[in-house]
Design an enzyme around this catalytic site. Structure first.
Site, PDB file in Angstrom:
ATOM      1  N   GLU A 151       6.514   7.848   0.813  1.00 20.90           N
ATOM      2  CA  GLU A 151       7.637   7.677  -0.125  1.00 20.90           C
ATOM      3  C   GLU A 151       7.788   8.811  -1.139  1.00 20.90           C
ATOM      4  OE1 GLU A 151       7.151   3.777  -1.836  1.00 20.90           O
ATOM      5  OE2 GLU A 151       7.368   2.782   0.099  1.00 20.90           O
ATOM      6  N   ASN A 193       5.580   8.996   5.825  1.00 22.37           N
ATOM      7  CA  ASN A 193       6.113   7.631   5.925  1.00 22.37           C
ATOM      8  C   ASN A 193       7.070   7.328   4.772  1.00 22.37           C
ATOM      9  OD1 ASN A 193       5.930   4.949   7.155  1.00 22.37           O
ATOM     10  ND2 ASN A 193       4.812   4.308   5.315  1.00 22.37           N
ATOM     11  N   HIS A 229      11.753  -2.227   6.112  1.00 22.32           N
ATOM     12  CA  HIS A 229      11.771  -3.507   5.396  1.00 22.32           C
ATOM     13  C   HIS A 229      13.242  -3.920   5.299  1.00 22.32           C
ATOM     14  CE1 HIS A 229       7.568  -3.317   4.402  1.00 22.32           C
ATOM     15  NE2 HIS A 229       7.720  -2.087   3.952  1.00 22.32           N
ATOM     16  N   GLU A 259       6.469  -0.559   9.113  1.00 21.48           N
ATOM     17  CA  GLU A 259       6.289  -1.685   8.190  1.00 21.48           C
ATOM     18  C   GLU A 259       7.375  -2.741   8.367  1.00 21.48           C
ATOM     19  OE1 GLU A 259       5.658  -0.424   4.143  1.00 21.48           O
ATOM     20  OE2 GLU A 259       4.539   1.365   4.745  1.00 21.48           O
ATOM     21  N   ASP A 261       9.615  -5.767   8.507  1.00 14.70           N
ATOM     22  CA  ASP A 261       9.747  -7.199   8.227  1.00 14.70           C
ATOM     23  C   ASP A 261      11.216  -7.469   7.936  1.00 14.70           C
ATOM     24  OD1 ASP A 261       9.842  -6.243   5.557  1.00 14.70           O
ATOM     25  OD2 ASP A 261       7.846  -6.984   5.087  1.00 14.70           O
TER      26      ASP A 261
HETATM   27  C1  XIL Z   1       2.723  -3.413  -0.508  1.00 17.09           C
HETATM   28  C2  XIL Z   1       1.701  -4.474  -0.155  1.00 17.09           C
HETATM   29  O1  XIL Z   1       2.156  -5.211   0.942  1.00 17.09           O
HETATM   30  C3  XIL Z   1       1.453  -5.366  -1.333  1.00 17.09           C
HETATM   31  O2  XIL Z   1       0.396  -6.284  -1.065  1.00 17.09           O
HETATM   32  C4  XIL Z   1       1.093  -4.515  -2.552  1.00 17.09           C
HETATM   33  O3  XIL Z   1       0.934  -5.338  -3.681  1.00 17.09           O
HETATM   34  C5  XIL Z   1       2.150  -3.461  -2.806  1.00 17.09           C
HETATM   35  O4  XIL Z   1       2.327  -2.687  -1.643  1.00 17.09           O
HETATM   36  N1  XIL Z   1       5.881   0.237   1.216  1.00 17.09           N
HETATM   37  C6  XIL Z   1       4.581   0.613   1.490  1.00 17.09           C
HETATM   38  C7  XIL Z   1       3.490  -0.380   1.396  1.00 17.09           C
HETATM   39  O5  XIL Z   1       4.362   1.748   1.941  1.00 17.09           O
HETATM   40  O6  XIL Z   1       2.281   0.219   1.014  1.00 17.09           O
HETATM   41  C8  XIL Z   1       3.847  -1.516   0.471  1.00 17.09           C
HETATM   42  O7  XIL Z   1       2.814  -2.490   0.565  1.00 17.09           O
HETATM   43  C9  XIL Z   1       5.185  -2.093   0.836  1.00 17.09           C
HETATM   44  C10 XIL Z   1       6.268  -1.048   0.709  1.00 17.09           C
END
Ligand code: XIL
Length: 353
Positions: A151, A193, A229, A259, A261
């Protein structure tokens, strides 16, 4: 007597088939030469037998959800803790799963000593170099792929400037991180990423330009992670995602869906779960059609443990299994797609990795 044996056999198979009548995702995925993964946590592995069972049965790859972020690994300067990461990695190894290390450099999840630093540029460089070298070399040969930088870009394509690393080192911190990670484990696959860079937009363009520049100058980068996400009522353009992945392929780089979801406003209806399944299905099809997409990872796998309800209030039910580990329509959809014979997948080029 024969009937007796059949009865006994049935008694053993019925509970298993009721819980899970399809071939596991990881088995089906082999034919497609793609890893199917999930982000996982150490406490769940230690305390929840159904979590362990489902994870080991269905997935061929794990991502360390939080265990390898900067704050837990180096809570005080020079003092490293690896217990949580070790729990995950040992579980993965004993179940023949690959590990994605997440993440070496991020603006978030930093300890106070990093957030409140007053370093010179040289000091900051030494802190980051030492962190990367220590963490990556500890798991040399055991962590298959690293999210080296997470990020780093804003949605408008500029580099995020509210990062301790950017502030102390300047834009070069990104390429420095890749070089140090490569030195510490020359065989590790190195990824950049990010979120919101799935489609063709200002952010994905900036990432593309960075990766192109890295390739031209020999900065070691192997792939781009698309987080995905997704709020379920937000329609992502499949066409645009495909073009983005195609461009990355043209640079000779891999893509991982890192990631995924798909969050839904709660309470959730059956119809919404079905629509959620459609989103999962479309994303997996995109992944299978791309010759350079080598892993498809969801951010968790059971709604029992997901970051979604606490980060996006009023939403939830974002994953493949419900809170009791029953497979949801989204799971069934992925399973069905993976049952498609690879020859019937409309792949736009043969896999070359
Ligand atoms: C999130 C985790 O799922 C949580 O448990 C934590 O509190 C915060 O981070 N992008 C990312 C991940 O790259 O590392 C993040 O994970 C979600 C968003």
């Amino acid at each position: 007597m024969k009937n007796y044996y059949i009865l006994i056999a049935l008694l053993f198979t019925i509970p298993a088939t009721m819980a899970q009548d399809a071939e596991p995702l990881r088995e089906l995925a082999k034919k497609h030469e793609i890893e199917i993964g999930a982000a996982v946590g150490p406490q769940q592995i230690q305390n929840d037998a159904l979590y362990r069972e489902t994870l080991a049965r269905e997935f061929s790859m794990v991502t360390t959800e939080n265990a390898l972020k900067f704050r837990p690994t180096e809570p005080q300067q020079g003092r490293f803790t690896f217990d949580d990461a070790d729990t995950i990695i040992e579980f993965a190894e004993s179940n023949n799963m690959k590990v994605r290390g997440h993440t070496l450099v991020w603006h978030s999840y930093l300890p106070n000593w990093v957030e409140n630093n007053d370093w010179t540029r040289e000091e900051a460089i030494e802190v980051l170099r030492n962190h990367i070298e220590t963490v990556v070399s500890r798991y040399e040969g055991r962590i298959f792929v690293w999210d080296v930088v997470n990020e780093a870009f804003e949605n408008d394509g500029s580099l995020r400037d509210d990062s301790a690393w950017y502030e102390a080192i300047g834009p070069e911190y990104v390429e420095m991180a890749f070089r140090w990670a490569h030195e510490a484990d020359p065989d590790a696959v190195l990824f950049y990423n990010d979120f919101g860079a799935e489609e063709m937009n200002a952010k994905s363009k900036a990432i593309y330009e960075m990766a192109k520049d890295f390739k031209e100058r020999g900065v070691p980068i192997d792939g781009i992670g698309l987080q995905m996400h997704i709020p379920f009522d937000h329609h992502l353009s499949g066409r645009s995602i495909r073009r983005n992945i195609q461009q990355i392929n043209d640079l000779g780089l891999q893509v991982h869906i890192t990631e995924l979801d798909v969050r839904i406003d709660t309470p959730v209806t059956d119809e919404e779960l079905q629509e959620q399944a459609d989103v999962y299905e479309e994303m997996l099809k995109i992944a299978l059609e791309a010759p350079n997409c080598t892993a498809f990872i969801t951010w968790g796998f059971t709604d029992r443990y997901s970051w979604i309800p606490s980060f996006f209030e009023g939403t939830g039910a974002a994953l493949l299994f419900d809170e009791d580990y029953n497979p949801k329509p989204a799971y069934q959809a992925l399973n069905a797609v993976l049952q498609t014979p690879p020859a019937q997948i409309n792949r736009w080029k043969e896999r070359n990795q």
